[in-house]
Design an enzyme around this catalytic site. Structure first.
Site, PDB file in Angstrom:
ATOM      1  N   THR A  13      31.744  41.197  34.163  1.00 49.55           N
ATOM      2  CA  THR A  13      32.001  42.634  34.062  1.00 49.55           C
ATOM      3  C   THR A  13      30.701  43.387  33.800  1.00 49.55           C
ATOM      4  O   THR A  13      29.783  42.842  33.177  1.00 49.55           O
ATOM      5  CB  THR A  13      32.985  42.937  32.919  1.00 49.55           C
ATOM      6  OG1 THR A  13      33.117  44.349  32.772  1.00 49.55           O
ATOM      7  CG2 THR A  13      32.527  42.347  31.592  1.00 49.55           C
ATOM      8  N   TYR A  58      35.163  42.730  24.519  1.00 51.06           N
ATOM      9  CA  TYR A  58      35.400  42.349  25.910  1.00 51.06           C
ATOM     10  C   TYR A  58      34.083  41.984  26.590  1.00 51.06           C
ATOM     11  O   TYR A  58      33.926  40.902  27.147  1.00 51.06           O
ATOM     12  CB  TYR A  58      36.120  43.472  26.669  1.00 51.06           C
ATOM     13  CG  TYR A  58      36.174  43.250  28.154  1.00 51.06           C
ATOM     14  CD1 TYR A  58      36.733  42.101  28.690  1.00 51.06           C
ATOM     15  CD2 TYR A  58      35.662  44.204  29.037  1.00 51.06           C
ATOM     16  CE1 TYR A  58      36.777  41.889  30.068  1.00 51.06           C
ATOM     17  CE2 TYR A  58      35.711  44.010  30.405  1.00 51.06           C
ATOM     18  CZ  TYR A  58      36.270  42.850  30.912  1.00 51.06           C
ATOM     19  OH  TYR A  58      36.307  42.645  32.273  1.00 51.06           O
TER      20      TYR A  58
END
Length: 170
Positions: A116, A140
């Site tokens: 990501t 995350y």
């Protein structure tokens, strides 16, 4: 040989599965269906379970003669990662570690990791480039960066494993 797509019934994974199948590749999907959908992958073989389940992953890699893994399985909601960081470290980092261990044991030769752009945090120039510093600002992004590091280190220790990391905005 076969391509294992973890998280293959999810949004990105299912599109990858369909593209691989259109190219004539042998594909098997491993997905716990917590956010994915069986119907998204058509008649592609599906194993319902978690990529952190060592015994299950070992069995899938062996039974399907997997030589390539494309790893899309992850929790991806930033606010949730801040509220429940251990969920993200458990699923995104620890489960990836278990998956990598089984891939190493089985002699998997290629690994594609879906990461990501959250690993970049907030870049000083406002835009992230591949060579931008990785400074995640939430669990995350950190959980994904830790997985990138594990993959890098495993590949460095192994003469057989090649890998690529895909970073995109999700």
């Amino acid at each position: 040989d076969t391509v294992l797509v973890s998280g293959g019934a999810g949004y990105i994974g299912s599109h990858v599965v369909l593209q691989l199948r259109a190219r004539g590749e042998r594909v098997v999907v491993l997905d716990n269906l917590s956010t994915g959908f069986r119907q998204a992958i058509g008649d592609t073989p599906l194993v319902v379970g978690d990529c952190g389940d060592r015994a299950l992953v070992g069995r899938v890699l062996s039974e399907h003669q997997v030589d390539t893994v494309m790893h899309f399985a992850a929790n991806t909601v930033v606010p949730e990662s801040v509220r429940d960081p251990l969920k993200y470290y458990g699923n995104n980092t620890c489960a990836t570690r278990n998956l990598l261990e089984q891939c190493d044991t089985a002699g998997v030769r290629r690994f594609v990791f879906s990461s990501t752009a959250a690993v970049y945090g907030i870049p000083a120039q406002g835009l992230a480039r591949e060579d931008s510093p990785t400074v995640p600002i939430n669990p995350y992004g950190t959980s994904k960066l830790m997985s990138e590091w594990m993959l890098r280190d495993l590949a460095a220790a192994s003469s057989k494993l090649r890998y690529v990391v895909l970073r995109y905005f999700d």
